[in-house]
Design a protein around this motif. Structure first.
Motif, short mmCIF file in Angstrom:
data_model
loop_
_atom_site.label_atom_id
_atom_site.label_comp_id
_atom_site.label_asym_id
_atom_site.label_seq_id
_atom_site.Cartn_x
_atom_site.Cartn_y
_atom_site.Cartn_z
N GLY A 107 -12.15 6.13 9.63
CA GLY A 107 -13.12 6.20 8.55
C GLY A 107 -12.92 5.25 7.40
N LEU A 108 -12.12 4.20 7.59
CA LEU A 108 -11.89 3.24 6.50
C LEU A 108 -13.09 2.32 6.33
N LYS A 109 -13.54 2.15 5.10
CA LYS A 109 -14.61 1.20 4.81
C LYS A 109 -14.03 -0.20 4.82
N ILE A 110 -14.69 -1.10 5.54
CA ILE A 110 -14.16 -2.45 5.74
C ILE A 110 -15.22 -3.49 5.44
N GLY A 111 -14.82 -4.52 4.69
CA GLY A 111 -15.64 -5.70 4.47
C GLY A 111 -14.92 -6.92 5.02
N LEU A 112 -15.59 -8.05 4.99
CA LEU A 112 -15.01 -9.29 5.51
C LEU A 112 -15.02 -10.38 4.44
N GLY A 113 -13.98 -11.20 4.46
CA GLY A 113 -13.90 -12.33 3.54
C GLY A 113 -13.22 -13.50 4.23
N THR A 114 -13.12 -14.61 3.53
CA THR A 114 -12.53 -15.82 4.12
C THR A 114 -11.28 -16.27 3.38
N GLU A 115 -10.87 -15.53 2.37
CA GLU A 115 -9.76 -15.93 1.49
C GLU A 115 -10.08 -17.29 0.88
N ASP A 116 -9.22 -18.29 1.05
CA ASP A 116 -9.47 -19.58 0.38
C ASP A 116 -10.27 -20.55 1.25
N CYS A 117 -10.85 -20.05 2.32
CA CYS A 117 -11.69 -20.85 3.23
C CYS A 117 -10.90 -21.93 3.98
N ASP A 161 -0.27 1.27 8.99
CA ASP A 161 -0.23 2.32 10.01
C ASP A 161 -1.26 3.40 9.67
N LYS A 162 -1.28 4.46 10.48
CA LYS A 162 -2.27 5.51 10.30
C LYS A 162 -2.15 6.19 8.94
N ASP A 163 -0.92 6.38 8.47
CA ASP A 163 -0.72 7.02 7.17
C ASP A 163 -1.30 6.16 6.04
N ASP A 164 -1.11 4.84 6.14
CA ASP A 164 -1.68 3.92 5.15
C ASP A 164 -3.21 4.03 5.12
N VAL A 165 -3.78 4.00 6.30
CA VAL A 165 -5.24 4.05 6.41
C VAL A 165 -5.77 5.36 5.85
N ASP A 166 -5.12 6.46 6.19
CA ASP A 166 -5.56 7.76 5.70
C ASP A 166 -5.47 7.83 4.18
N LEU A 167 -4.43 7.24 3.60
CA LEU A 167 -4.30 7.20 2.14
C LEU A 167 -5.45 6.41 1.51
N MET A 168 -5.79 5.27 2.11
CA MET A 168 -6.88 4.46 1.57
C MET A 168 -8.21 5.21 1.65
N VAL A 169 -8.44 5.89 2.76
CA VAL A 169 -9.67 6.69 2.89
C VAL A 169 -9.68 7.79 1.83
N GLN A 170 -8.55 8.47 1.69
CA GLN A 170 -8.44 9.55 0.70
C GLN A 170 -8.71 9.05 -0.72
N CYS A 171 -8.22 7.85 -1.02
CA CYS A 171 -8.36 7.28 -2.37
C CYS A 171 -9.69 6.55 -2.57
N LEU A 194 9.32 2.16 0.57
CA LEU A 194 7.89 2.39 0.78
C LEU A 194 7.25 1.12 1.31
N ASP A 195 6.18 1.25 2.11
CA ASP A 195 5.43 0.05 2.46
C ASP A 195 4.46 -0.26 1.31
N PRO A 196 3.82 -1.44 1.31
CA PRO A 196 2.99 -1.82 0.16
C PRO A 196 1.86 -0.85 -0.17
N ILE A 197 1.21 -0.27 0.83
CA ILE A 197 0.13 0.67 0.56
C ILE A 197 0.67 1.95 -0.07
#
Length: 206
Positions: A151-161, A113-123, A88-91
Motif C-alpha cells: 500500500g505504499l504510494k509511489i511516484g517517479l523521478g529522474t534525480e539529476d537526469c 524491507d517490509k517494516d520500513d514500507v509499513d512505517l512509511m504507509v503508517q506515517c 537503525l536503518d535510515p527509514i
C-alpha cells in the motif's frame, strides 16, 4: 551536486537541494541563510549522513519554516552505516526522529524491507523512485512489487537526469516495468494501473 535550486520532474514545484557532498560549508551556510520565501520553503536533503546538516534541516521542518524531501535507503553502504552508528536503518531513523511523518516524500528507497514500507504507509510518507539514476549509479533496484502490495504510494523521478536527459517520467516507468518483470520472472509484475498511478503521482503538502 551541491546546494542549489533544484527543479524536480515530478509535479510539486521546486525544492532547494541541500547536499554536503561537494561543498559542506556551502550547504551549512545555505541552510543557515534560508528564509520562508517560496523559493526556499521546500528542501531536498540529498544526504542524511552529515549530522550537523541533518539537524539544521530538521529544526527548520519542525519549526514549520520548511517542507522537506529526503533521500534515504538508497545504497547498501548507507543502510550499513546507519545500522552501525544508530542500530537503525535510515527509514527507522527518520521515524525515530519524527521526520518521516513530516517529510513530503522519501527519495530512492532502494533498500527497504517490509517494516520500513509499513512505517512509511503508517506515517503517510510516499516514495519517489528514481530507476534510471539508481540503476545507472549501481545502487540496485527496489522491490517495487512488495512496496505496491503493502500500500505504499509511489511516484517517479529522474534525480539529476544523469541517465534520463529529457526528464521523461514515462521512460522511468518503462525502465521500472522492465527490470521488475525480469526480477520477478513475470512480464506483468507491475500492472498498468500501478504504473499509471506512479506516473500521475503528485506531491501534496502535509
Amino acid at each position: 551536486m551541491n546546494a542549489l535550486t533544484y527543479t524536480r520532474p515530478e509535479k510539486g514545484g521546486e525544492y532547494t537541494l541541500i547536499s554536503p557532498v561537494n561543498d559542506r560549508d556551502g550547504a551549512y551556510k545555505l541552510v543557515d541563510g534560508l528564509n520562508t520565501d517560496i523559493g526556499f520553503e521546500r528542501l531536498y536533503l540529498f544526504d542524511m549522513g552529515d549530522e550537523i546538516l541533518f539537524d539544521r534541516v530538521a529544526e527548520r521542518v519542525f519549526d514549520g519554516k520548511s517542507r522537506v524531501m529526503i533521500a534515504a535507503s538508497r545504497t547498501l553502504d548507507e543502510v550499513g552505516a546507519f545500522d552501525k552508528k544508530y542500530g537503525l536503518d535510515p527509514i527507522m531513523f527518520l521515524h525515530r526522529t519524527g521526520l518521516l511523518e513530516k517529510a513530503d516524500a522519501v527519495v530512492g528507497g532502494v533498500w527497504m524491507d517490509k517494516d520500513d514500507v509499513d512505517l512509511m504507509v503508517q506515517c503517510g510518507c510516499p516514495l519517489i523512485l528514481t530507476p534510471s539514476y539508481d540503476m545507472g549509479r549501481g545502487h540496485g533496484i527496489a522491490e517495487t512489487v512488495m512496496y505496491v502490495k503493502r500500500g505504499l504510494k509511489i511516484g517517479l523521478g529522474t534525480e539529476d537526469c544523469s541517465f534520463n536527459a529529457a526528464a521523461d517520467v514515462s521512460e522511468e516507468a518503462r525502465l521500472l516495468s522492465l527490470v521488475t518483470s525480469a526480477l520477478n520472472h513475470n512480464p506483468d509484475a507491475l500492472g498498468l494501473t500501478a504504473l499509471k498511478n506512479m506516473i500521475n503521482f503528485t506531491l501534496t503538502k502535509k
